[in-house]
Design a protein around this motif. Structure first.
Motif: not given
Length: 266
Positions: A103-105, A156-160
């Motif tokens: 979650r933090e990433v 990918v989630a971080r980019a989104l």
């Protein structure tokens, strides 16, 4: 976001690694960036992301602050915080250990939106990004415990989480099994976000991309729909192998079957 690559080029170590590339990836669609190792794919992505300033030509994007019709501006001249709200680059993942939870990433993608006091005005953005990348079950895991495929999904989630209007992916299918590769590219294709993804697998590009750009020696060798570009002559010229291009019986898209003899004499 509309993207125009206008004669862009840059040198590394005195050598032109991207040389006079002209391309206009279609807005709102997935474009595959193809080419052998050393063709200049990663460098071109960094030019498009604004992390490198072109030595020749320009990389232009529609001004996100302007009303339609939006004027264009060089992406590398955008203020860093503004650019980070509209352009997300997922680079080839690093194995560096960081003492963070998943979650933090993912929350690192929200840095451009935080106030001076560190507050995020959209408290649900991280959860939405995790869900969109099918990574919500990993949220409380330590980053250091993830497999390569799980890390790629979290990247990918971080980019989104940046909520980009231009998404750039450098080998996003690395470390993913076949099922995860298909799911990821299908998901990215359906986002409706202008996306450029560097890919090694020509069949994945043929199956999921609306448009492809093929680099060879830093120059653009071909551009267009996969069915028009991925021909036996192109595969032989750029990759040095013989191939037959077949038609997928269900999708009608091209399927590349490589010669079992491998490299051809050139």
């Amino acid at each position: 976001m509309e993207l125009t690559i206008a004669g862009a080029g840059t040198r590394l170590g005195g050598r032109w690694v991207v040389d006079g590339v002209d391309a206009t990836p279609p807005a709102g669609a997935l474009t595959g960036l193809l080419g052998p190792n050393g063709a200049g794919k990663t460098t071109l992505l960094r030019l498009v992301a604004g992390l490198l300033a072109p030595e020749a030509g320009a990389v232009l994007v529609s001004d996100p602050a302007a009303a339609d019709p939006a004027p264009t501006l060089p992406v590398h001249t955008m203020p860093r915080r503004v650019r980070a709200r509209h352009v997300a680059l997922l680079e080839q993942s690093s194995d560096a250990a960081v003492p963070l939870s998943v979650r933090e990433v993912v929350a690192l993608g929200r840095i451009p939106y935080r106030s001076l006091w560190g507050a995020d005005p959209d408290a649900g953005a991280v959860d939405r990004a995790l869900g969109a990348a099918s990574a919500e079950h990993l949220a409380d895991r330590a980053w250091s415990t993830l497999s390569g495929g799980e890390r790629q999904r979290v990247h990918v989630a971080r980019a989104l989480a940046q909520e980009p209007s231009l998404l750039l992916l450098d080998e996003p299918t690395n470390h993913l099994d076949v099922s995860a590769q298909l799911a990821l590219l299908g998901f990215v294709r359906d986002l409706g976000v202008t996306t450029v993804a560097a890919l090694h697998d020509l069949n994945l590009a043929a199956a999921y991309c609306e448009h492809v750009l093929v680099l060879s020696g830093g120059r653009l060798a071909a551009a267009g729909p996969p069915a028009d570009v991925l021909t036996p002559a192109l595969v032989r010229e750029v990759y040095g192998v013989d191939a037959h291009v077949l038609t997928h019986p269900m999708t009608g898209r091209p399927v590349i079957a490589y010669s079992p003899t491998g490299t051809v004499d050139v």
